[in-house]
Design a protein around this motif. Structure first.
Motif, PDB file in Angstrom:
ATOM      1  N   ALA A 129       0.685  -1.110   0.047  1.00 18.71           N
ATOM      2  CA  ALA A 129      -0.181   0.134  -0.013  1.00 18.71           C
ATOM      3  C   ALA A 129       0.936   1.190   0.047  1.00 18.71           C
ATOM      4  N   GLY A 130       0.340   2.342  -0.511  1.00 17.50           N
ATOM      5  CA  GLY A 130       1.218   3.481  -0.638  1.00 17.50           C
ATOM      6  C   GLY A 130       0.311   4.445  -1.638  1.00 17.50           C
ATOM      7  N   ALA A 131       1.163   5.549  -2.064  1.00 14.68           N
ATOM      8  CA  ALA A 131       0.742   6.570  -3.177  1.00 14.68           C
ATOM      9  C   ALA A 131       0.576   5.482  -4.127  1.00 14.68           C
ATOM     10  N   PRO A 132      -0.571   6.283  -5.072  1.00 14.98           N
ATOM     11  CA  PRO A 132      -0.704   5.336  -6.303  1.00 14.98           C
ATOM     12  C   PRO A 132       0.428   5.252  -7.259  1.00 14.98           C
ATOM     13  N   GLU A 133       0.992   6.443  -7.438  1.00 13.99           N
ATOM     14  CA  GLU A 133       2.109   6.459  -8.352  1.00 13.99           C
ATOM     15  C   GLU A 133       3.196   5.438  -8.058  1.00 13.99           C
ATOM     16  N   GLU A 134       3.413   5.724  -6.887  1.00 14.27           N
ATOM     17  CA  GLU A 134       4.596   4.833  -6.267  1.00 14.27           C
ATOM     18  C   GLU A 134       4.345   3.358  -6.423  1.00 14.27           C
ATOM     19  N   VAL A 135       3.070   2.888  -5.948  1.00 19.82           N
ATOM     20  CA  VAL A 135       2.681   1.520  -6.145  1.00 19.82           C
ATOM     21  C   VAL A 135       2.725   0.814  -7.666  1.00 19.82           C
ATOM     22  N   HIS A 136       2.152   1.805  -8.640  1.00 21.93           N
ATOM     23  CA  HIS A 136       2.199   1.374 -10.002  1.00 21.93           C
ATOM     24  C   HIS A 136       3.693   1.423 -10.334  1.00 21.93           C
ATOM     25  N   GLY A 137       4.439   2.295  -9.942  1.00 20.05           N
ATOM     26  CA  GLY A 137       5.960   2.236 -10.219  1.00 20.05           C
ATOM     27  C   GLY A 137       6.580   0.989  -9.847  1.00 20.05           C
ATOM     28  N   PHE A 138       6.202   0.550  -8.836  1.00 16.59           N
ATOM     29  CA  PHE A 138       6.970  -0.482  -8.111  1.00 16.59           C
ATOM     30  C   PHE A 138       6.575  -2.049  -9.106  1.00 16.59           C
ATOM     31  N   VAL A 139       5.135  -1.923  -9.305  1.00 15.70           N
ATOM     32  CA  VAL A 139       4.580  -2.923  -9.979  1.00 15.70           C
ATOM     33  C   VAL A 139       5.375  -3.162 -11.610  1.00 15.70           C
ATOM     34  N   ALA A 140       5.343  -1.919 -12.072  1.00 14.30           N
ATOM     35  CA  ALA A 140       6.052  -1.961 -13.294  1.00 14.30           C
ATOM     36  C   ALA A 140       7.500  -2.386 -13.476  1.00 14.30           C
ATOM     37  N   GLU A 141       8.180  -1.965 -12.374  1.00 13.25           N
ATOM     38  CA  GLU A 141       9.502  -2.606 -11.927  1.00 13.25           C
ATOM     39  C   GLU A 141       9.508  -4.071 -12.081  1.00 13.25           C
ATOM     40  N   LEU A 142       8.552  -4.593 -11.140  1.00 15.41           N
ATOM     41  CA  LEU A 142       8.502  -5.998 -11.019  1.00 15.41           C
ATOM     42  C   LEU A 142       8.276  -6.676 -12.298  1.00 15.41           C
ATOM     43  N   ARG A 143       7.283  -6.038 -13.247  1.00 12.69           N
ATOM     44  CA  ARG A 143       6.959  -6.527 -14.490  1.00 12.69           C
ATOM     45  C   ARG A 143       8.104  -6.780 -15.405  1.00 12.69           C
ATOM     46  N   ALA A 144       9.041  -5.642 -15.209  1.00 12.86           N
ATOM     47  CA  ALA A 144      10.132  -5.581 -16.145  1.00 12.86           C
ATOM     48  C   ALA A 144      11.124  -6.819 -16.077  1.00 12.86           C
ATOM     49  N   ASP A 145      10.889  -7.582 -14.947  1.00 10.09           N
ATOM     50  CA  ASP A 145      11.675  -8.861 -14.810  1.00 10.09           C
ATOM     51  C   ASP A 145      10.810  -9.876 -15.276  1.00 10.09           C
ATOM     52  N   PRO A 146      11.464 -10.562 -16.335  1.00  9.51           N
ATOM     53  CA  PRO A 146      10.944 -11.540 -17.046  1.00  9.51           C
ATOM     54  C   PRO A 146       9.891 -12.635 -16.058  1.00  9.51           C
ATOM     55  N   ARG A 147      10.447 -12.986 -14.978  1.00 11.20           N
ATOM     56  CA  ARG A 147       9.773 -13.846 -14.059  1.00 11.20           C
ATOM     57  C   ARG A 147       8.531 -13.431 -13.616  1.00 11.20           C
ATOM     58  N   PHE A 148       8.294 -12.038 -13.733  1.00 11.14           N
ATOM     59  CA  PHE A 148       7.045 -11.457 -13.077  1.00 11.14           C
ATOM     60  C   PHE A 148       6.429 -10.713 -13.941  1.00 11.14           C
ATOM     61  N   ALA A 149       6.666 -10.826 -15.406  1.00 15.23           N
ATOM     62  CA  ALA A 149       5.925 -10.071 -16.444  1.00 15.23           C
ATOM     63  C   ALA A 149       4.461 -10.351 -16.356  1.00 15.23           C
ATOM     64  N   THR A 150       4.009 -11.416 -15.994  1.00 13.69           N
ATOM     65  CA  THR A 150       2.495 -11.535 -16.040  1.00 13.69           C
ATOM     66  C   THR A 150       1.859 -11.589 -14.670  1.00 13.69           C
ATOM     67  N   LEU A 151       2.561 -10.685 -13.793  1.00 14.51           N
ATOM     68  CA  LEU A 151       1.986 -10.379 -12.671  1.00 14.51           C
ATOM     69  C   LEU A 151       0.563  -9.691 -12.633  1.00 14.51           C
ATOM     70  N   GLU A 152      -0.652  -9.949 -12.094  1.00 12.67           N
ATOM     71  CA  GLU A 152      -1.820  -9.053 -12.134  1.00 12.67           C
ATOM     72  C   GLU A 152      -2.119  -8.781 -10.654  1.00 12.67           C
ATOM     73  N   THR A 153      -2.321  -7.735 -10.505  1.00  9.29           N
ATOM     74  CA  THR A 153      -2.807  -7.063  -9.007  1.00  9.29           C
ATOM     75  C   THR A 153      -4.414  -6.993  -8.859  1.00  9.29           C
ATOM     76  N   LYS A 154      -4.757  -7.135  -7.841  1.00 10.85           N
ATOM     77  CA  LYS A 154      -6.134  -6.599  -7.006  1.00 10.85           C
ATOM     78  C   LYS A 154      -5.907  -5.353  -6.610  1.00 10.85           C
ATOM     79  N   GLU A 155      -6.855  -4.294  -6.766  1.00  9.21           N
ATOM     80  CA  GLU A 155      -6.800  -3.064  -6.189  1.00  9.21           C
ATOM     81  C   GLU A 155      -8.060  -2.668  -5.270  1.00  9.21           C
ATOM     82  N   SER A 156      -7.683  -1.895  -4.162  1.00  7.07           N
ATOM     83  CA  SER A 156      -8.613  -1.231  -3.477  1.00  7.07           C
ATOM     84  C   SER A 156      -7.837  -0.051  -2.835  1.00  7.07           C
ATOM     85  N   TRP A 157      -8.768   0.812  -2.409  1.00  3.39           N
ATOM     86  CA  TRP A 157      -8.403   1.910  -1.989  1.00  3.39           C
ATOM     87  C   TRP A 157      -8.846   2.329  -0.201  1.00  3.39           C
ATOM     88  N   SER A 158      -8.002   3.262   0.052  1.00  7.52           N
ATOM     89  CA  SER A 158      -8.172   3.535   1.442  1.00  7.52           C
ATOM     90  C   SER A 158      -7.989   4.747   2.178  1.00  7.52           C
TER      91      SER A 158
END
Length: 261
Positions: free
Chosen positions: A50-79
């Protein structure tokens, strides 16, 4: 839009060096001021962040740049507030403990069913082949007590390692039906579906993305109550709003408890 983006995600993907990956992910998450838990194992990754949306999305983008995690899918909610108290990355034997080494989701998963299709089947009372549909809740009993799908099977397990024996005890009850396994975010029902197929249950599907993706896509149709989540929000309504009265410090701080899928 509420200020804090919460994501849940997992992926079964071979990681040969989870210990080497641990400090890399921790540094990246901390640099982005994210909080939550990440679990790494040779079989894959499981995370709640959890965190600021731009930072969360940036972290996920970094993960997906790794071929091992390219197909990672997320479930989102807000608080309104940060539901975690710290950032943890841990290395374990399994990203969801089943103590059944023969189950290797990265080598091939059971078929899934999307939320929209499941709702249609529940609306009409059967699947597209006319076969009765049963929903199997693979979560722990205390989670089920907060809410589940109407008529779902609940074997009252206290921890996921009890699921294989529960299946042996109840397998015959599933014969002749289309069985849809489900859990919070998809990870437990994925392993459960593979095990059921290996144990001879013929028509088994897993609910893609679990309850959280169903809520995100459909809402609360055919669901009663809330969904327990392992962070400070405690429970979520079908509109993904927090309904817990108080933060559960143990859930928020303990990754072994938090990362149950």
């Amino acid at each position: 839009m509420l200020p804090i983006l919460n994501i849940a995600a997992y992926l079964f993907s071979a990681i040969e060096d989870p210990l080497a990956l641990k400090p890399v992910l921790l540094a990246s998450a901390q640099a982005r001021q994210l909080m939550g838990t990440i679990l790494l194992a040779p079989e894959g990754i499981n995370l709640f962040l959890a965190g600021a949306p731009e930072e969360v999305h940036g972290f996920v983008a970094e993960l997906r740049a790794d071929p091992r995690f390219a197909t990672l899918e997320t479930k989102e909610s807000w608080s309104h507030t940060q539901p975690f108290r710290r950032m943890l990355v841990k290395v374990k034997r399994e990203i969801i403990r089943m103590d059944h080494p023969a189950i290797q989701p990265a080598a091939g998963r059971a078929p899934g069913v999307e939320a929209e299709t499941l709702k249609r089947w529940l609306d009409q009372g059967h699947d597209d082949a006319g076969q009765p549909v049963v929903l199997l809740d693979t979560r722990n009993a205390f989670e089920v007590d907060h809410g589940t799908f109407e008529g779902a099977i609940d074997w009252r397990i206290e921890k996921f390692t009890e699921f294989p024996q529960a299946l042996l005890d109840h397998r015959d009850e599933l014969a002749g039906k289309t069985v849809v396994s489900f859990c919070t975010g998809g990870i437990r029902c994925e392993k459960a579906a593979i095990l059921m197929r290996e144990q001879g249950v013929e028509n088994v599907l897993q609910l893609e993305g679990g309850i959280l993706k169903y809520f995100e896509t459909i809402g609360g149709a055919h669901y009663r109550g809330d969904c327990f989540v392992f962070d400070g929000r405690r429970t979520l309504a079908p509109d993904l709003s927090a309904t817990g009265n108080a933060a559960s410090a143990r859930a928020a701080e303990d990754p072994d408890l938090a990362l149950k899928g």
